[in-house]
Scaffold this motif. Structure first.
Motif, PDB file in Angstrom:
ATOM      1  N   VAL A  41      -5.070   2.516  -1.802  1.00 38.82           N
ATOM      2  CA  VAL A  41      -4.084   2.562  -2.877  1.00 38.82           C
ATOM      3  C   VAL A  41      -4.782   2.185  -4.181  1.00 38.82           C
ATOM      4  CG1 VAL A  41      -1.955   1.521  -3.797  1.00 38.82           C
ATOM      5  CG2 VAL A  41      -2.163   2.004  -1.351  1.00 38.82           C
ATOM      6  N   TYR A  52      -4.902  -1.326   0.513  1.00 30.42           N
ATOM      7  CA  TYR A  52      -4.756  -0.173   1.402  1.00 30.42           C
ATOM      8  C   TYR A  52      -3.340  -0.135   1.945  1.00 30.42           C
ATOM      9  CZ  TYR A  52      -9.834   0.150   1.425  1.00 30.42           C
ATOM     10  OH  TYR A  52     -11.137   0.293   1.048  1.00 30.42           O
ATOM     11  N   ARG A  53      -2.771   1.061   2.038  1.00 28.21           N
ATOM     12  CA  ARG A  53      -1.471   1.217   2.690  1.00 28.21           C
ATOM     13  C   ARG A  53      -1.744   1.567   4.149  1.00 28.21           C
ATOM     14  NH1 ARG A  53       2.035   3.553  -0.895  1.00 28.21           N
ATOM     15  NH2 ARG A  53       2.092   1.410  -1.586  1.00 28.21           N
ATOM     16  N   LYS A  55      -0.212   2.135   8.107  1.00 30.73           N
ATOM     17  CA  LYS A  55       0.925   2.402   8.990  1.00 30.73           C
ATOM     18  C   LYS A  55       0.524   1.950  10.385  1.00 30.73           C
ATOM     19  CE  LYS A  55       3.049   6.161   6.453  1.00 30.73           C
ATOM     20  NZ  LYS A  55       3.387   7.577   6.433  1.00 30.73           N
ATOM     21  N   GLU A  64       5.138   0.153   7.740  1.00 34.26           N
ATOM     22  CA  GLU A  64       4.212   0.486   6.671  1.00 34.26           C
ATOM     23  C   GLU A  64       4.117  -0.719   5.747  1.00 34.26           C
ATOM     24  OE1 GLU A  64       4.184   4.512   4.743  1.00 34.26           O
ATOM     25  OE2 GLU A  64       4.745   3.319   2.996  1.00 34.26           O
ATOM     26  N   TYR A  65       2.897  -1.084   5.390  1.00 33.28           N
ATOM     27  CA  TYR A  65       2.707  -2.234   4.511  1.00 33.28           C
ATOM     28  C   TYR A  65       1.391  -2.084   3.774  1.00 33.28           C
ATOM     29  CZ  TYR A  65       0.567  -3.425   8.980  1.00 33.28           C
ATOM     30  OH  TYR A  65      -0.139  -3.366  10.161  1.00 33.28           O
ATOM     31  N   ASP A  66       1.269  -2.849   2.686  1.00 31.95           N
ATOM     32  CA  ASP A  66       0.043  -2.842   1.896  1.00 31.95           C
ATOM     33  C   ASP A  66      -0.812  -4.036   2.279  1.00 31.95           C
ATOM     34  OD1 ASP A  66       0.886  -0.566   0.630  1.00 31.95           O
ATOM     35  OD2 ASP A  66       1.407  -1.541  -1.258  1.00 31.95           O
TER      36      ASP A  66
END
Length: 151
Positions: A41, A52-53, A55, A64-66
């Motif tokens: 990201v 980074y995103r 999954k 889904e998270y960063d």
């Protein structure tokens, strides 16, 4: 907040182990099979601050998270990666991977994970949490890295 720290010796070169933590999504999936996507990201020159995103599939559900890089060191004999993310808006997780070269074909791997509940009603869940996931992760990294070394 709950914290677990465990370590293991891996009969593989430090670079071999490191590539599973700091490499392609395909390498990462060998030790974290539930990760289905890992997209940059925001990338910083010094790596710290990169986001980074990711999954992650748990059963039929995909989260889904960063993930933010909080600490990064990539030296010949010592490597460190610390990341942080919020899981399901319920837990703030920090994962810290430390690798130290013992010999050419032997690496010490220390994994520390902290979990901080963000909602009052999930605090009691941590009371029953064990280090089982941490131990299983270390054993999976050892198995994958050593299989590649001997193969």
């Amino acid at each position: 907040m709950k914290e677990w720290t465990r370590d293991i010796e891996i009969n593989a070169p430090i670079e071999q182990v490191w590539k599973f933590l700091d490499g392609s999504v395909e390498n990462m999936q060998q030790i974290m099979p539930q990760v289905v996507e890992h997209q940059p990201v925001k990338i910083t020159e010094e790596v710290v601050g990169s986001v980074y995103r990711q999954k992650y599939r748990e059963g039929k559900r995909t989260e889904e998270y960063d993930i933010e890089t909080l600490e990064y060191l990539n030296e010949t004999y010592e490597k460190k990666l610390k990341v942080g993310f919020t899981l399901a808006k319920m837990f703030e997780i920090k994962a810290f991977y430390e690798l130290n070269k013992i010999k050419d074909n032997k690496t010490s791997f220390t994994y520390t994970v902290t979990s901080r509940p963000l909602k009052w009603y999930v605090k009691f869940l941590l009371l029953f949490a064990t280090d089982k996931v941490v131990v299983e992760f270390l054993e999976r990294v050892k198995k994958v890295a050593e299989a590649e070394t001997s193969g």
